[in-house]
Design an enzyme around this catalytic site. Structure first.
Site, PDB file in Angstrom:
ATOM      1  N   ASP A  12       0.849  -1.257   0.018  1.00 27.46           N
ATOM      2  CA  ASP A  12      -0.104   0.028  -0.059  1.00 27.46           C
ATOM      3  C   ASP A  12       0.941   1.083  -0.142  1.00 27.46           C
ATOM      4  O   ASP A  12       2.332   1.147   0.476  1.00 27.46           O
ATOM      5  CB  ASP A  12      -0.782  -0.022   1.199  1.00 27.46           C
ATOM      6  N   ASP A  14       0.194   5.041   0.557  1.00 24.66           N
ATOM      7  CA  ASP A  14      -0.376   5.887   1.793  1.00 24.66           C
ATOM      8  C   ASP A  14      -0.237   5.168   3.200  1.00 24.66           C
ATOM      9  O   ASP A  14      -1.027   4.377   3.233  1.00 24.66           O
ATOM     10  CB  ASP A  14      -1.700   6.728   1.749  1.00 24.66           C
ATOM     11  N   GLY A  49      -7.234   4.291   3.504  1.00 24.05           N
ATOM     12  CA  GLY A  49      -7.607   3.111   2.771  1.00 24.05           C
ATOM     13  C   GLY A  49      -8.749   3.422   1.685  1.00 24.05           C
ATOM     14  O   GLY A  49      -9.009   2.755   0.914  1.00 24.05           O
ATOM     15  N   ARG A  52     -11.692   8.410  -2.424  1.00 22.67           N
ATOM     16  CA  ARG A  52     -12.054   9.578  -2.266  1.00 22.67           C
ATOM     17  C   ARG A  52     -13.355   9.893  -2.097  1.00 22.67           C
ATOM     18  O   ARG A  52     -14.141  10.852  -1.138  1.00 22.67           O
ATOM     19  CB  ARG A  52     -11.341  10.503  -3.652  1.00 22.67           C
ATOM     20  N   SER A 119      -5.172   5.374  -4.027  1.00 20.97           N
ATOM     21  CA  SER A 119      -5.005   6.813  -4.293  1.00 20.97           C
ATOM     22  C   SER A 119      -5.122   7.140  -5.867  1.00 20.97           C
ATOM     23  O   SER A 119      -4.153   6.526  -6.338  1.00 20.97           O
ATOM     24  CB  SER A 119      -3.965   7.373  -3.437  1.00 20.97           C
ATOM     25  N   ASN A 121      -3.691   9.701  -6.625  1.00 17.21           N
ATOM     26  CA  ASN A 121      -2.507  10.646  -6.879  1.00 17.21           C
ATOM     27  C   ASN A 121      -1.441   9.680  -6.496  1.00 17.21           C
ATOM     28  O   ASN A 121      -0.098  10.328  -6.371  1.00 17.21           O
ATOM     29  CB  ASN A 121      -2.550  11.556  -5.614  1.00 17.21           C
ATOM     30  N   ASP A 173      -1.623  -0.733   5.982  1.00 15.22           N
ATOM     31  CA  ASP A 173      -1.871   0.264   7.237  1.00 15.22           C
ATOM     32  C   ASP A 173      -3.171   0.478   7.408  1.00 15.22           C
ATOM     33  O   ASP A 173      -3.583   0.831   8.666  1.00 15.22           O
ATOM     34  CB  ASP A 173      -1.000   1.570   7.362  1.00 15.22           C
TER      35      ASP A 173
END
Ligand code: B16
Ligand code: MG
Length: 221
Positions: A12, A14, A49, A52, A119, A121, A173
């Site tokens: 993962d 982020d 996780g 958006r 994400s 991003n 996480d």
């Protein structure tokens, strides 16, 4: 019965490779504040996780009125603009402890590694931390329809590495990510917040504490 060997690790992004929690918090907080919606760090914990638009739905649980789809799209875009402004300041100094060392070790051991992130991003974040070309595969929020706990992003990462799900270890996480790994038939390592998740096969406080050698060689001993 022998467990399947781990031939690939899906990270993962982020919260595992880079900490963006504070950037997400500040961006959601700014957007929510402008709308008069309460938003705290505890609320932010629930967004880990989560995609958006699903995150926006959680933020709007505390709103005092209903919003139209067009308003919701505009709010999500505004939050993202605030977020991008913040992550554009990140550098490779913001990599989480142990991240680079873990990638070097896996490379040395001949184990493939990929990104599996919700994400959109992801390309920008990887560029900021100078890891755009470091991974064997990248699967992210731009490539999927269903976000974690759906396993789609991890299954895509495994496919891009040319590996079966059972030969992959997911490092996460977020609770949603541990659940996604299990749903996809993959093993998982919970780090940070997710190290307490009962379904995680392995646990570590951070990547700096993760003993990949012991995990990858568990059948060889
Ligand atoms: P974006 P991960 C997740 O990334 C974040 O944990 C979560 O907080 C965020 O809402 C989600 O990405 C979507 O991010 O707005 O940039 O598309 O943990 O799956 O790497
Ligand atoms: Mg995460």
């Amino acid at each position: 019965m022998n467990k399947p060997p781990i031939l690939g690790v899906i990270f993962d992004l982020d919260g595992v490779i880079i900490s963006t929690d504070e950037c997400h918090y500040l961006a959601w907080n700014r957007m929510a504040g402008e709308e008069g919606i309460p938003f705290t760090r505890a609320d932010n914990e629930r967004l880990r996780g989560v995609s958006r638009m699903d995150s926006l739905a959680i933020v709007l649980e505390r709103a005092s009125r209903a919003y139209t789809t067009a308003e919701k799209d505009a709010m999500a875009s505004r939050k993202n603009a605030y977020y991008v402004e913040l992550i554009n300041r990140l550098t490779k100094e913001d990599l989480l402890p142990g991240a680079l060392q873990a990638l070097h070790l896996l490379k040395e051991m001949g184990i493939k590694f990929a990104i599996g992130s919700s994400s959109k991003n992801t390309p920008l974040l990887l560029k900021r931390i100078e890891l755009s070309h470091a991974f064997d595969a990248v699967a992210d929020g731009n490539h999927i329809t269903h976000s974690k706990p759906n396993p789609e992003v991890f299954l895509l990462a495994a496919k891009k590495m040319g590996l079966s799900p059972e030969n992959c270890l997911v490092v996460e996480d977020a609770d949603a990510g541990i659940e996604a790994a299990a749903a996809g038939g993959m093993m998982s390592m919970g780090v940070g917040y997710a190290s307490a998740h009962p379904s995680a096969d392995f646990r570590a406080k951070s990547l700096a504490d993760a003993n990949f050698k012991a995990i990858l060689w568990r059948d060889a001993s």
